[in-house]
Write a protein that holds these residues in place. Sequence first.
Motif, PDB file in Angstrom:
ATOM      1  N   PRO A   1      -6.588  -6.729  -5.595  1.00 28.77           N
ATOM      2  CA  PRO A   1      -7.942  -6.484  -6.098  1.00 28.77           C
ATOM      3  C   PRO A   1      -8.212  -4.968  -6.061  1.00 28.77           C
ATOM      4  N   GLU A   2      -8.755  -4.475  -7.167  1.00 31.93           N
ATOM      5  CA  GLU A   2      -8.869  -3.027  -7.375  1.00 31.93           C
ATOM      6  C   GLU A   2      -9.555  -2.300  -6.223  1.00 31.93           C
ATOM      7  N   LYS A   3     -10.624  -2.880  -5.731  1.00 37.09           N
ATOM      8  CA  LYS A   3     -11.452  -2.151  -4.758  1.00 37.09           C
ATOM      9  C   LYS A   3     -11.161  -2.534  -3.302  1.00 37.09           C
ATOM     10  N   LEU A   4     -10.156  -3.382  -3.079  1.00 36.54           N
ATOM     11  CA  LEU A   4      -9.866  -3.833  -1.702  1.00 36.54           C
ATOM     12  C   LEU A   4      -9.633  -2.636  -0.799  1.00 36.54           C
ATOM     13  N   HIS A   5     -10.333  -2.625   0.328  1.00 35.18           N
ATOM     14  CA  HIS A   5     -10.292  -1.479   1.230  1.00 35.18           C
ATOM     15  C   HIS A   5      -9.054  -1.532   2.110  1.00 35.18           C
ATOM     16  N   ASP A   6      -8.287  -0.425   2.174  1.00 34.85           N
ATOM     17  CA  ASP A   6      -7.101  -0.338   3.024  1.00 34.85           C
ATOM     18  C   ASP A   6      -6.239  -1.597   2.986  1.00 34.85           C
ATOM     19  N   PRO A   7      -5.754  -1.993   1.812  1.00 31.96           N
ATOM     20  CA  PRO A   7      -4.975  -3.240   1.774  1.00 31.96           C
ATOM     21  C   PRO A   7      -3.682  -3.116   2.583  1.00 31.96           C
ATOM     22  N   ALA A   8      -3.339  -4.191   3.289  1.00 34.84           N
ATOM     23  CA  ALA A   8      -2.064  -4.223   4.018  1.00 34.84           C
ATOM     24  C   ALA A   8      -1.071  -4.994   3.165  1.00 34.84           C
ATOM     25  N   ILE A   9      -0.089  -4.262   2.639  1.00 35.86           N
ATOM     26  CA  ILE A   9       0.925  -4.886   1.785  1.00 35.86           C
ATOM     27  C   ILE A   9       2.101  -5.282   2.680  1.00 35.86           C
ATOM     28  N   LEU A  10       2.463  -6.562   2.619  1.00 39.50           N
ATOM     29  CA  LEU A  10       3.457  -7.082   3.548  1.00 39.50           C
ATOM     30  C   LEU A  10       4.790  -7.334   2.860  1.00 39.50           C
ATOM     31  N   SER A  11       5.878  -7.062   3.562  1.00 40.59           N
ATOM     32  CA  SER A  11       7.204  -7.480   3.094  1.00 40.59           C
ATOM     33  C   SER A  11       7.787  -8.411   4.142  1.00 40.59           C
ATOM     34  N   PHE A  12       8.572  -9.375   3.670  1.00 39.42           N
ATOM     35  CA  PHE A  12       9.076 -10.411   4.583  1.00 39.42           C
ATOM     36  C   PHE A  12      10.575 -10.548   4.468  1.00 39.42           C
ATOM     37  N   ASP A  13      11.171 -11.119   5.518  1.00 47.95           N
ATOM     38  CA  ASP A  13      12.564 -11.559   5.359  1.00 47.95           C
ATOM     39  C   ASP A  13      12.528 -12.979   4.799  1.00 47.95           C
ATOM     40  N   SER A  14      13.699 -13.621   4.697  1.00 48.51           N
ATOM     41  CA  SER A  14      13.740 -14.916   4.026  1.00 48.51           C
ATOM     42  C   SER A  14      12.970 -15.988   4.798  1.00 48.51           C
ATOM     43  N   ARG A  15      12.681 -15.727   6.085  1.00 49.07           N
ATOM     44  CA  ARG A  15      11.958 -16.723   6.874  1.00 49.07           C
ATOM     45  C   ARG A  15      10.489 -16.356   7.043  1.00 49.07           C
ATOM     46  N   SER A  16      10.000 -15.494   6.132  1.00 49.59           N
ATOM     47  CA  SER A  16       8.591 -15.098   6.149  1.00 49.59           C
ATOM     48  C   SER A  16       8.217 -14.232   7.340  1.00 49.59           C
ATOM     49  N   LYS A  17       9.213 -13.665   8.031  1.00 50.41           N
ATOM     50  CA  LYS A  17       8.880 -12.755   9.124  1.00 50.41           C
ATOM     51  C   LYS A  17       8.566 -11.390   8.512  1.00 50.41           C
ATOM     52  N   VAL A  18       7.509 -10.771   9.006  1.00 52.54           N
ATOM     53  CA  VAL A  18       7.095  -9.488   8.452  1.00 52.54           C
ATOM     54  C   VAL A  18       8.113  -8.417   8.827  1.00 52.54           C
ATOM     55  N   ILE A  19       8.630  -7.705   7.801  1.00 51.02           N
ATOM     56  CA  ILE A  19       9.607  -6.643   8.089  1.00 51.02           C
ATOM     57  C   ILE A  19       9.097  -5.277   7.629  1.00 51.02           C
ATOM     58  N   ASP A  20       7.975  -5.269   6.961  1.00 50.91           N
ATOM     59  CA  ASP A  20       7.371  -3.978   6.644  1.00 50.91           C
ATOM     60  C   ASP A  20       5.894  -4.176   6.323  1.00 50.91           C
TER      61      ASP A  20
ATOM     62  N   LEU B   1       2.796  -1.845   4.605  1.00 47.90           N
ATOM     63  CA  LEU B   1       2.318  -0.610   3.997  1.00 47.90           C
ATOM     64  C   LEU B   1       0.818  -0.719   3.819  1.00 47.90           C
ATOM     65  N   ILE B   2       0.112   0.333   4.167  1.00 46.80           N
ATOM     66  CA  ILE B   2      -1.332   0.310   3.949  1.00 46.80           C
ATOM     67  C   ILE B   2      -1.627   1.315   2.857  1.00 46.80           C
ATOM     68  N   LYS B   3      -1.716   0.839   1.646  1.00 43.07           N
ATOM     69  CA  LYS B   3      -1.915   1.732   0.502  1.00 43.07           C
ATOM     70  C   LYS B   3      -2.481   0.945  -0.668  1.00 43.07           C
ATOM     71  N   LYS B   4      -2.925   1.659  -1.646  1.00 36.46           N
ATOM     72  CA  LYS B   4      -3.607   1.004  -2.762  1.00 36.46           C
ATOM     73  C   LYS B   4      -2.807   1.010  -4.063  1.00 36.46           C
ATOM     74  N   ASP B   5      -1.972   2.044  -4.233  1.00 32.14           N
ATOM     75  CA  ASP B   5      -1.343   2.193  -5.555  1.00 32.14           C
ATOM     76  C   ASP B   5      -0.089   1.337  -5.687  1.00 32.14           C
ATOM     77  N   VAL B   6      -0.314   0.050  -5.893  1.00 36.82           N
ATOM     78  CA  VAL B   6       0.802  -0.861  -6.088  1.00 36.82           C
ATOM     79  C   VAL B   6       0.685  -1.407  -7.498  1.00 36.82           C
ATOM     80  N   SER B   7       1.771  -1.384  -8.242  1.00 39.45           N
ATOM     81  CA  SER B   7       1.670  -1.978  -9.571  1.00 39.45           C
ATOM     82  C   SER B   7       2.267  -3.385  -9.531  1.00 39.45           C
ATOM     83  N   GLY B   8       1.682  -4.282 -10.276  1.00 40.48           N
ATOM     84  CA  GLY B   8       2.171  -5.655 -10.322  1.00 40.48           C
ATOM     85  C   GLY B   8       1.774  -6.445  -9.083  1.00 40.48           C
ATOM     86  N   ALA B   9       2.357  -7.644  -8.968  1.00 39.09           N
ATOM     87  CA  ALA B   9       1.980  -8.527  -7.870  1.00 39.09           C
ATOM     88  C   ALA B   9       2.591  -8.037  -6.567  1.00 39.09           C
ATOM     89  N   CYS B  10       1.857  -8.235  -5.479  1.00 40.20           N
ATOM     90  CA  CYS B  10       2.396  -7.922  -4.162  1.00 40.20           C
ATOM     91  C   CYS B  10       1.829  -8.940  -3.176  1.00 40.20           C
TER      92      CYS B  10
END
Lengths: 405, 370
Positions: B156-175, B177-186
């Motif tokens: 969402p365009e105006k979401l404040h300090d979004p936490a973008i998550l990356s996972f391993d294959s078992r959905s464990k968080v491996i990264d 990022l707190i940023k806004k400029d992401v293109s496409g789905a995340c």
Amino acid sequence: MYPKQEVVAMLLAGGQGSRLGVLTQKLAKPAVPFGGKYRIIDFPLSNCVNSGIDAVGVLTQYQPLVLNEYIGSGQPWDLDGNNSGVSVLSPYQQVKGADWYSGTANAIYQNINYIDRYNPDYVVILSGDHIYKMDYSKMIAAHKENNADCTIAVIDVPLAEASRFGIMNTNPDGSVYEFEEKPAHPKSTNASMGIYVFSYDKLRQYLIEDEETEGSSHDFGKDILPKMLDDGLRMFAYEFQGYWKDVGTIDSLWESNMDLLDPNVPLDLTDESWKIYSRNPVVPPQYIAEGASVQNSLIADGCSISGSVDFSVLFSNVVVKPGAVVQDSIIMPGSVIEEGAVVQYAIVSENTVIGKNAVVGARPETIEDKDKWGIAVIGDNLVVGAGAKIAPKEMVSKNVEGVEE
Amino acid sequence: MRGNNIMGIIFANLHENLISELTEVRIMGAVPFGGKYRLIDFPLSNMVNSGINKVGVITKSNYQSIMDHVGNGKAWDLSRKQGGLFILPPFTDKSEYSNRMTTLNSILPFLRNSTQEYVVISDCDTVCNIDYQDVCRKHLANNADITLVYKRDVLPEKLHDPAILSFDSRSKVIDVLIKKDVSGACSYYMNMMFIKRELLIELVDNCISRNTLNFKRDIIQGKYKELNIYGYEFKGFSPMITSITDYFNANMALMDPEVRADLFNSDNPIYTKVRDDMPTKYGLGSKVKNSLIANGCNIEGEVENCILFKGVHIGKNTKVSNCVIMQDTKIGADGNLSYVIVDKDVTFKNERTIVGYVSRPVYISKGSVV
């Protein structure tokens, strides 16, 4: 020890309401749904609360399950006080044996203990089958002013209909000199509404005496009131002006629902100062789809309307599918009107399905023999099969097979 | 003990600045939504439907409207002797509600005095129907310390300090990022987490003593390497309200029958405060299409693609289209409204015309007279 209540209301809610047929097969008449979201008993209960009456006894007998569950703690009506509120009073076993309530007066007599604990000055007797908004505190004020022993609420009815009611003939000061039950040649048009205010000491005495009178039918209208009049007690009529309807028959129930659609009928349920409270189902708002047509109707939350609805009252969670037509009808909660079905001049009870292209009821102008016309009634939890036809005035209590096309 | 071993914490007071018009007179949780609800109804009902029977609601200031709405919690079955609803306003002089971390620190006594093993924390910025029991099951199966509810979608365009998550294959968080400029789905965090109560207390205590006070940076981002933090993807209808346009679109999305079936799932209903309105009256000559309408309205005009809250009146020959009209607003005759969000208790006199645009609906504030 209970704090004294100046007024206790006793609501007679045990009636079967046999003239409502399938609608009261599984529930008592006061629990019959009304007006898109209410049950009949919401009216007297809300009137009590709005009139400042905090202690209400509800006398149940016939099919009490739905009614008991509906009243519950009394919280929706603010009738769940620490020492007062609503109490459901069903017949019970006593030392000398167990009895059903054998008449309206006997029902109150059997609950003298309930009334006694509040030590009231006045008792209001109400019935659970009328639709009206009334300030009982004004009637009680009139009762006090007249120094009356008994005050009977009356409403002016057309002379032609007066012989269906109990008629109060009064002196110019409002005191009653004669009481006629359903007179063939009524002398006046003051019909009793079945609402009485009694000074409790007198009521208590007469209830006990009546109980010991052999041959008494233990009924207020037939026994208690005539006896009080004979004994020269101070009895007054209290004239009520406003909307009042006995909804004891299919026709009057239908009419009273339709009255809510008529802006000229003086029954305003939007009045903030005299709310009618009810239990509210947890449902989302109603949805009116593209292609739907809704005219002059009352529709409750949870409904989903894609067809055409005209001059009708729809309770919560009713679904009207595309191409279905509902006219001049009452559809109770959870019922579904399938595609192409036509429902006219009908009452459809709860959770019933009217199948595709089925036809229920008919408009009066399409029927030649007027005696064969009337409101069609479909019971609850039924299925009327696709293409089936239900004639006007018919009362359906079993599933109806569909018609092969 | 009744209920399950989970308690709830709802932040009713965050994100107001994103929809400042609607929150001028109320906090986030009290923002009206969907014809008869307030935003807090969704997390509150979700918790109750998930078997949680102790919920703390955090409010900071201007909380009259939320107090009036939730009352003693009866409408959510949260008026209880054991557990129930707890409103947690700041304790003047002793509390600091300046951000999420200090707020949690201020309610530590409430958390310490509770006996439930787990805590669900949710904000009021997402409208959804989520089963926290299922989150709990996954949490236990993963043997997780923290489970974050996330959504895979365009940010969402105006979401404040979004936490973008990356996972391993078992959905464990491996990264993280707190940023806004992401293109496409995340995969972004939906401000809902599942955590062991004692761990939450320990983490907050630690952060406070080190003066590291950013909840997202210092707990989610700071701890994912040492703790087992897992993601739980929520796939249902779940718009985040980060702007007035988001708010408008989320309301309009309710016209879709599938969205309604998902959000107003009758097995897990959304509860709200009861108002004894009569059913809605449709007058002779009224024309209504594709609209969601609450009880207590009186419609004499034309209504298309609208959300009407309780007690709204639409006068004769008036046309309203693509509007969200909040409770008890009265619109006179011969008017025309299009793409307008009208707050509570507004009066439109006869012959008023207001036209907004799909990307920027006009907002009319509470109690105004037009």
